[in-house]
Write a protein that holds these residues in place. Structure first.
Motif, PDB file in Angstrom:
ATOM      1  N   PRO A  52       0.820  -1.205   0.000  1.00 20.38           N
ATOM      2  CA  PRO A  52       0.000   0.000   0.000  1.00 20.38           C
ATOM      3  C   PRO A  52       0.857   1.259   0.000  1.00 20.38           C
ATOM      4  O   PRO A  52       1.967   1.268   0.523  1.00 20.38           O
ATOM      5  N   GLU A  53       0.318   2.351  -0.563  1.00 16.25           N
ATOM      6  CA  GLU A  53       1.077   3.588  -0.699  1.00 16.25           C
ATOM      7  C   GLU A  53       1.582   4.140   0.619  1.00 16.25           C
ATOM      8  O   GLU A  53       2.671   4.669   0.694  1.00 16.25           O
ATOM      9  N   GLN A  54       0.791   4.059   1.705  1.00 11.74           N
ATOM     10  CA  GLN A  54       1.196   4.665   2.959  1.00 11.74           C
ATOM     11  C   GLN A  54       2.219   3.832   3.704  1.00 11.74           C
ATOM     12  O   GLN A  54       2.727   4.256   4.717  1.00 11.74           O
ATOM     13  N   GLU A  55       2.527   2.645   3.222  1.00 11.08           N
ATOM     14  CA  GLU A  55       3.496   1.817   3.916  1.00 11.08           C
ATOM     15  C   GLU A  55       4.715   1.578   3.043  1.00 11.08           C
ATOM     16  O   GLU A  55       4.609   1.369   1.846  1.00 11.08           O
ATOM     17  N   SER A  56       5.868   1.617   3.663  1.00  9.86           N
ATOM     18  CA  SER A  56       7.083   1.234   2.969  1.00  9.86           C
ATOM     19  C   SER A  56       7.319  -0.234   3.271  1.00  9.86           C
ATOM     20  O   SER A  56       6.698  -0.786   4.166  1.00  9.86           O
ATOM     21  N   PRO A  57       8.215  -0.914   2.544  1.00 10.61           N
ATOM     22  CA  PRO A  57       8.473  -2.319   2.864  1.00 10.61           C
ATOM     23  C   PRO A  57       8.932  -2.518   4.305  1.00 10.61           C
ATOM     24  O   PRO A  57       8.751  -3.569   4.873  1.00 10.61           O
ATOM     25  N   ALA A  58       9.526  -1.502   4.938  1.00 13.33           N
ATOM     26  CA  ALA A  58       9.998  -1.628   6.322  1.00 13.33           C
ATOM     27  C   ALA A  58       8.885  -1.420   7.329  1.00 13.33           C
ATOM     28  O   ALA A  58       9.037  -1.710   8.498  1.00 13.33           O
ATOM     29  N   GLY A  59       7.730  -0.879   6.920  1.00 11.09           N
ATOM     30  CA  GLY A  59       6.626  -0.636   7.840  1.00 11.09           C
ATOM     31  C   GLY A  59       5.930   0.665   7.502  1.00 11.09           C
ATOM     32  O   GLY A  59       6.286   1.344   6.537  1.00 11.09           O
ATOM     33  N   PRO A  60       4.907   1.029   8.293  1.00  7.04           N
ATOM     34  CA  PRO A  60       4.154   2.237   7.989  1.00  7.04           C
ATOM     35  C   PRO A  60       4.993   3.490   8.175  1.00  7.04           C
ATOM     36  O   PRO A  60       5.831   3.570   9.071  1.00  7.04           O
ATOM     37  N   GLU A  61       4.766   4.461   7.291  1.00  6.29           N
ATOM     38  CA  GLU A  61       5.465   5.730   7.426  1.00  6.29           C
ATOM     39  C   GLU A  61       4.736   6.589   8.451  1.00  6.29           C
ATOM     40  O   GLU A  61       3.525   6.640   8.479  1.00  6.29           O
ATOM     41  N   VAL A  62       5.492   7.268   9.292  1.00 16.23           N
ATOM     42  CA  VAL A  62       4.924   8.131  10.304  1.00 16.23           C
ATOM     43  C   VAL A  62       5.222   9.568   9.907  1.00 16.23           C
ATOM     44  O   VAL A  62       6.333   9.903   9.513  1.00 16.23           O
ATOM     45  N   GLU A  63       4.190  10.416   9.990  1.00 14.70           N
ATOM     46  CA  GLU A  63       4.360  11.816   9.621  1.00 14.70           C
ATOM     47  C   GLU A  63       5.333  12.488  10.589  1.00 14.70           C
ATOM     48  O   GLU A  63       5.271  12.287  11.794  1.00 14.70           O
ATOM     49  N   THR A  64       6.255  13.292  10.050  1.00 11.81           N
ATOM     50  CA  THR A  64       7.267  13.970  10.861  1.00 11.81           C
ATOM     51  C   THR A  64       7.280  15.452  10.529  1.00 11.81           C
ATOM     52  O   THR A  64       7.099  15.838   9.386  1.00 11.81           O
ATOM     53  N   ALA A  65       7.505  16.289  11.549  1.00 11.89           N
ATOM     54  CA  ALA A  65       7.579  17.742  11.373  1.00 11.89           C
ATOM     55  C   ALA A  65       8.549  18.308  12.393  1.00 11.89           C
ATOM     56  O   ALA A  65       9.110  17.577  13.210  1.00 11.89           O
ATOM     57  N   GLY A  66       8.711  19.624  12.358  1.00 16.74           N
ATOM     58  CA  GLY A  66       9.546  20.315  13.320  1.00 16.74           C
ATOM     59  C   GLY A  66       8.688  21.182  14.237  1.00 16.74           C
ATOM     60  O   GLY A  66       7.470  21.248  14.096  1.00 16.74           O
ATOM     61  N   ILE A  67       9.330  21.881  15.165  1.00 12.00           N
ATOM     62  CA  ILE A  67       8.617  22.769  16.077  1.00 12.00           C
ATOM     63  C   ILE A  67       7.920  23.859  15.260  1.00 12.00           C
ATOM     64  O   ILE A  67       8.514  24.447  14.361  1.00 12.00           O
ATOM     65  N   GLY A  68       6.653  24.100  15.555  1.00 11.66           N
ATOM     66  CA  GLY A  68       5.861  25.105  14.852  1.00 11.66           C
ATOM     67  C   GLY A  68       5.147  24.573  13.617  1.00 11.66           C
ATOM     68  O   GLY A  68       4.322  25.271  13.037  1.00 11.66           O
ATOM     69  N   GLN A  69       5.436  23.333  13.211  1.00 10.39           N
ATOM     70  CA  GLN A  69       4.802  22.738  12.039  1.00 10.39           C
ATOM     71  C   GLN A  69       3.743  21.730  12.482  1.00 10.39           C
ATOM     72  O   GLN A  69       4.017  20.880  13.339  1.00 10.39           O
ATOM     73  N   PRO A  70       2.532  21.793  11.920  1.00  9.13           N
ATOM     74  CA  PRO A  70       1.485  20.854  12.322  1.00  9.13           C
ATOM     75  C   PRO A  70       1.718  19.452  11.760  1.00  9.13           C
ATOM     76  O   PRO A  70       2.253  19.289  10.666  1.00  9.13           O
ATOM     77  N   VAL A  71       1.347  18.448  12.557  1.00  9.52           N
ATOM     78  CA  VAL A  71       1.326  17.048  12.126  1.00  9.52           C
ATOM     79  C   VAL A  71      -0.017  16.464  12.505  1.00  9.52           C
ATOM     80  O   VAL A  71      -0.673  16.948  13.429  1.00  9.52           O
ATOM     81  N   ARG A  72      -0.434  15.435  11.797  1.00  6.73           N
ATOM     82  CA  ARG A  72      -1.743  14.826  12.056  1.00  6.73           C
ATOM     83  C   ARG A  72      -1.606  13.351  12.392  1.00  6.73           C
ATOM     84  O   ARG A  72      -0.769  12.649  11.829  1.00  6.73           O
ATOM     85  N   ASP A  73      -2.462  12.931  13.301  1.00  6.33           N
ATOM     86  CA  ASP A  73      -2.609  11.519  13.615  1.00  6.33           C
ATOM     87  C   ASP A  73      -4.064  11.291  13.972  1.00  6.33           C
ATOM     88  O   ASP A  73      -4.576  11.903  14.921  1.00  6.33           O
ATOM     89  N   GLY A  74      -4.732  10.475  13.220  1.00  2.81           N
ATOM     90  CA  GLY A  74      -6.142  10.208  13.469  1.00  2.81           C
ATOM     91  C   GLY A  74      -6.967  11.472  13.318  1.00  2.81           C
ATOM     92  O   GLY A  74      -6.871  12.174  12.311  1.00  2.81           O
ATOM     93  N   THR A  75      -7.743  11.799  14.333  1.00  2.11           N
ATOM     94  CA  THR A  75      -8.623  12.972  14.274  1.00  2.11           C
ATOM     95  C   THR A  75      -7.998  14.208  14.901  1.00  2.11           C
ATOM     96  O   THR A  75      -8.676  15.211  15.078  1.00  2.11           O
ATOM     97  N   PHE A  76      -6.722  14.152  15.256  1.00  2.00           N
ATOM     98  CA  PHE A  76      -6.056  15.298  15.876  1.00  2.00           C
ATOM     99  C   PHE A  76      -4.941  15.853  14.991  1.00  2.00           C
ATOM    100  O   PHE A  76      -4.227  15.104  14.325  1.00  2.00           O
TER     101      PHE A  76
END
Length: 193
Positions: A52-76
């Motif tokens: 699937p597109e959201q997963e790499s062969p090593a496992g699911p990709e997790v969204e990453t950002a820096g301080i001041g940048q928004p990230v999303r997980d689920g409904t938050f």
């Protein structure tokens, strides 16, 4: 046991169908496990088209950002707005003293879903440069007056801002924070360096 009128013992017949049923169930479980392990696909092609597109062969990709940048997980949606190190937190009368040092992460949590959500500090983790994982100190977090981020229901479209408090050894180099919508979610990562 004698239930017959002639005084001879009665032999109980053993039923064989429960064993056959158990054997069929075990065989079904083994087939299901083998199918899930191998993907149920007999094609030996090593093409990554089935990943699937959201997963790499090593496992699911997790969204990453820096301080001041928004990230999303689920409904938050999370935005880390600051990080500070302290020896204690809370007002002078209810201050909590760190065993090592407190890392206080200020975060804004926005509900981007369509139902009320609950944000809890117990689902959030701080990681250091050696990949050691630290859980939030709920008692220290609640000692900070006006800390809206803890145990607050957040309705759709609303947001709260507060502080997550982690007690870490004094020489710890903080690396990142892993923020979760719930204990079952994959999480989003904010780089704190």
């Amino acid at each position: 046991m004698t239930d017959r009128t002639d005084g001879k013992p009665v032999r109980k017949r053993r039923r064989k169908w429960p064993w056959a049923l158990a054997l069929v169930a075990v065989l079904g479980i083994v087939i299901a496990v083998v199918t899930n392990t191998t993907g149920g696909d007999t094609d030996t092609d090593t093409d990554t088209a089935n990943v699937p597109e959201q997963e790499s062969p090593a496992g699911p990709e997790v969204e990453t950002a820096g301080i001041g940048q928004p990230v999303r997980d689920g409904t938050f949606e999370f935005t880390v707005t600051g990080v500070e190190h302290r020896d204690s937190v809370g007002d002078p009368y209810l201050a909590q003293q760190a065993q090592g040092q407190y890392v206080v992460v200020t975060v804004r949590v926005s509900n981007i879903g369509d139902q009320q959500g609950f944000f809890t500090d117990s689902d959030q983790y701080l990681l250091d440069a050696n990949n050691r994982q630290y859980s939030a100190d709920s008692v220290a977090g609640t000692s900070i007056s006006g800390n809206d981020v803890l145990y607050n229901p957040i309705n759709p479209g609303n947001n709260v801002e507060g502080r997550l408090v982690f007690d870490v050894p004094p020489d710890t180099t903080t690396d990142r924070i892993e923020l979760h919508d719930s204990f079952m979610s994959e999480g989003a990562v904010v780089d704190l360096r």
